[in-house]
Design a protein around this motif. Structure first.
Motif, PDB file in Angstrom:
ATOM      1  N   PRO A 148       0.722  -1.383  -0.083  1.00  0.00           N
ATOM      2  CA  PRO A 148      -0.013  -0.021   0.163  1.00  0.00           C
ATOM      3  C   PRO A 148       0.869   1.148   0.092  1.00  0.00           C
ATOM      4  O   PRO A 148       0.234   2.263   0.046  1.00  0.00           O
ATOM      5  CB  PRO A 148      -0.642  -0.285   1.384  1.00  0.00           C
ATOM      6  CG  PRO A 148      -0.662  -1.598   1.646  1.00  0.00           C
ATOM      7  CD  PRO A 148       0.595  -1.918   1.296  1.00  0.00           C
ATOM      8  N   GLY A 149       2.204   1.177   0.038  1.00  0.00           N
ATOM      9  CA  GLY A 149       3.132   2.180  -0.094  1.00  0.00           C
ATOM     10  C   GLY A 149       3.406   2.975   1.310  1.00  0.00           C
ATOM     11  O   GLY A 149       3.816   4.265   1.292  1.00  0.00           O
ATOM     12  N   ARG A 150       3.514   2.377   2.328  1.00  0.00           N
ATOM     13  CA  ARG A 150       3.752   2.777   3.507  1.00  0.00           C
ATOM     14  C   ARG A 150       5.007   2.612   3.944  1.00  0.00           C
ATOM     15  O   ARG A 150       5.829   3.172   5.015  1.00  0.00           O
ATOM     16  CB  ARG A 150       2.903   1.793   4.820  1.00  0.00           C
ATOM     17  CG  ARG A 150       1.325   2.191   4.579  1.00  0.00           C
ATOM     18  CD  ARG A 150       0.783   1.637   5.915  1.00  0.00           C
ATOM     19  NE  ARG A 150      -0.628   1.954   5.913  1.00  0.00           N
ATOM     20  CZ  ARG A 150      -1.717   1.259   5.242  1.00  0.00           C
ATOM     21  NH1 ARG A 150      -1.573   0.078   4.687  1.00  0.00           N
ATOM     22  NH2 ARG A 150      -3.070   1.701   5.515  1.00  0.00           N
ATOM     23  N   ILE A 172       9.101  -4.517  -3.644  1.00  0.00           N
ATOM     24  CA  ILE A 172       9.862  -3.430  -3.146  1.00  0.00           C
ATOM     25  C   ILE A 172      10.035  -2.330  -4.629  1.00  0.00           C
ATOM     26  O   ILE A 172       9.859  -1.266  -4.314  1.00  0.00           O
ATOM     27  CB  ILE A 172      11.225  -3.792  -2.557  1.00  0.00           C
ATOM     28  CG1 ILE A 172      10.985  -4.828  -1.462  1.00  0.00           C
ATOM     29  CG2 ILE A 172      12.166  -2.719  -2.488  1.00  0.00           C
ATOM     30  CD1 ILE A 172      12.641  -5.561  -0.964  1.00  0.00           C
ATOM     31  N   ALA A 173      10.608  -2.947  -5.592  1.00  0.00           N
ATOM     32  CA  ALA A 173      10.652  -2.159  -6.759  1.00  0.00           C
ATOM     33  C   ALA A 173       9.269  -1.288  -6.933  1.00  0.00           C
ATOM     34  O   ALA A 173       9.510  -0.122  -7.468  1.00  0.00           O
ATOM     35  CB  ALA A 173      11.260  -3.007  -7.808  1.00  0.00           C
ATOM     36  N   ALA A 174       8.194  -1.929  -6.824  1.00  0.00           N
ATOM     37  CA  ALA A 174       6.939  -1.451  -7.349  1.00  0.00           C
ATOM     38  C   ALA A 174       6.538  -0.427  -6.382  1.00  0.00           C
ATOM     39  O   ALA A 174       5.981   0.490  -6.598  1.00  0.00           O
ATOM     40  CB  ALA A 174       5.837  -2.690  -7.610  1.00  0.00           C
ATOM     41  N   SER A 175       6.345  -0.649  -4.890  1.00  0.00           N
ATOM     42  CA  SER A 175       5.676   0.074  -4.277  1.00  0.00           C
ATOM     43  C   SER A 175       6.417   1.013  -3.072  1.00  0.00           C
ATOM     44  O   SER A 175       5.782   1.528  -2.357  1.00  0.00           O
ATOM     45  CB  SER A 175       4.999  -1.096  -3.262  1.00  0.00           C
ATOM     46  OG  SER A 175       4.078  -1.779  -4.224  1.00  0.00           O
ATOM     47  N   CYS A 176       7.749   0.803  -3.007  1.00  0.00           N
ATOM     48  CA  CYS A 176       8.470   1.659  -2.102  1.00  0.00           C
ATOM     49  C   CYS A 176       8.546   3.048  -2.667  1.00  0.00           C
ATOM     50  O   CYS A 176       8.440   3.322  -3.861  1.00  0.00           O
ATOM     51  CB  CYS A 176       9.906   1.129  -1.783  1.00  0.00           C
ATOM     52  SG  CYS A 176      10.100  -0.106  -0.549  1.00  0.00           S
ATOM     53  N   GLY A 177       8.345   4.042  -1.651  1.00  0.00           N
ATOM     54  CA  GLY A 177       8.326   5.410  -2.095  1.00  0.00           C
ATOM     55  C   GLY A 177       9.692   5.823  -3.104  1.00  0.00           C
ATOM     56  O   GLY A 177       9.573   6.337  -4.075  1.00  0.00           O
ATOM     57  N   GLU A 178      10.679   5.162  -2.878  1.00  0.00           N
ATOM     58  CA  GLU A 178      11.873   5.289  -3.756  1.00  0.00           C
ATOM     59  C   GLU A 178      12.865   3.894  -3.295  1.00  0.00           C
ATOM     60  O   GLU A 178      12.738   3.429  -2.327  1.00  0.00           O
ATOM     61  CB  GLU A 178      12.510   6.751  -3.482  1.00  0.00           C
ATOM     62  CG  GLU A 178      13.385   6.905  -2.138  1.00  0.00           C
ATOM     63  CD  GLU A 178      13.887   7.971  -1.931  1.00  0.00           C
ATOM     64  OE1 GLU A 178      13.345   9.294  -2.388  1.00  0.00           O
ATOM     65  OE2 GLU A 178      15.034   8.166  -1.480  1.00  0.00           O
ATOM     66  N   VAL A 179      13.828   3.484  -4.353  1.00  0.00           N
ATOM     67  CA  VAL A 179      14.476   2.616  -4.152  1.00  0.00           C
ATOM     68  C   VAL A 179      15.990   3.062  -4.384  1.00  0.00           C
ATOM     69  O   VAL A 179      16.430   3.796  -5.297  1.00  0.00           O
ATOM     70  CB  VAL A 179      14.289   1.549  -5.178  1.00  0.00           C
ATOM     71  CG1 VAL A 179      15.235   0.406  -5.373  1.00  0.00           C
ATOM     72  CG2 VAL A 179      12.893   1.064  -5.105  1.00  0.00           C
TER      73      VAL A 179
END
Length: 244
Positions: free
Chosen positions: A83-85, A127-134
């Protein structure tokens, strides 16, 4: 330099999805220096872990003992990550292309009969799709930084601007690729990785020679600051504890 550069990229108060190895060392270094409120989230389900030593694995009891909360692995992914947390996550792989796409699955054109079959992506695609940044952390060579990867395990910036949005990916994708030679960042317009920082003593020619495509170089190229005495002191204490 890679560990210190990764640590400096983490901001105080951010939620960081941490992996074992260099990412864990970098996150714990940041928490002990400039980012004391950094929230460490490990895939095993520990939220807000504050280990006194570097964990040996994501299942190390030290993480659960020092965490604010321990939840199930499905909850980590379904409630926190997807969910992008999570603000920032670390990734690596066997191959990387000019748009930050990562391969950790197969080497060779034939998926069914590859030259090398790798461990696979695990939780990296989420992780690649949903983290705020990588933040991508990889040693740089023509073997790993290639013109075209053999398989996309984790999406970076696809083939250029707008691809992440078309694919419905939530996060910004790779914002930095941290290597033993410097730092690459996506160009704001083209999304192609561009050399922005050089490690001390490294030349542009050396970085280009270790890259499998014609590497773009920023107009204002910065030389990374060497580790400070405080960073070195903390880093040596962390690694000494891990070795003990």
């Amino acid at each position: 330099m890679m560990t210190v550069a990764a640590a400096r990229s983490l901001t105080d108060g951010a939620a960081c999805f941490v992996g074992i190895g260099l990412p864990s060392t970098a996150a714990n270094l940041a928490r002990r220096t400039h980012a004391p409120e950094l929230v460490l989230v490990y895939e095993s389900g520990t939220l807000g872990a504050k280990p006194d030593r570097l964990p040996l694995s994501i299942g190390d009891g030290e993480l659960a003992d020092t965490a604010d909360s321990v939840v199930s692995v499905p909850e980590i992914f379904n409630y926190w990550l997807q969910p992008g947390r999570i603000d920032v996550g670390f990734l690596s792989g066997a191959q990387l292309d000019r748009f930050g796409n990562i391969n950790s699955t197969v080497i060779g054109d034939d998926y069914a009969n590859p030259r090398v079959r790798l461990p696979g992506a695990g939780g990296a695609p989420e992780i690649a799709a949903s983290c705020g940044e990588v933040l991508v952390v990889m040693r740089q060579s023509t073997r790993s930084f290639v013109e075209s990867i053999d398989f996309i395990s984790s999406a970076g910036h696809g083939r250029g601007p707008g691809d992440r949005e078309r694919l419905g990916l939530r996060g910004r994708g790779p914002v930095k690729v941290i290597t033993d030679l410097g730092v690459l960042e996506p160009d704001p317009a083209t999304r192609e990785l561009t050399l922005t920082h050089l490690a001390p003593g490294v030349s542009v020619e050396r970085v280009r020679a270790a890259t499998g495509w014609e590497l773009a170089v920023a107009e204002r190229l910065v030389v990374q600051e060497p580790p400070s005495p405080a960073e070195l002191r903390v880093l040596r204490a962390l690694t000494a504890t891990a070795e003990a």
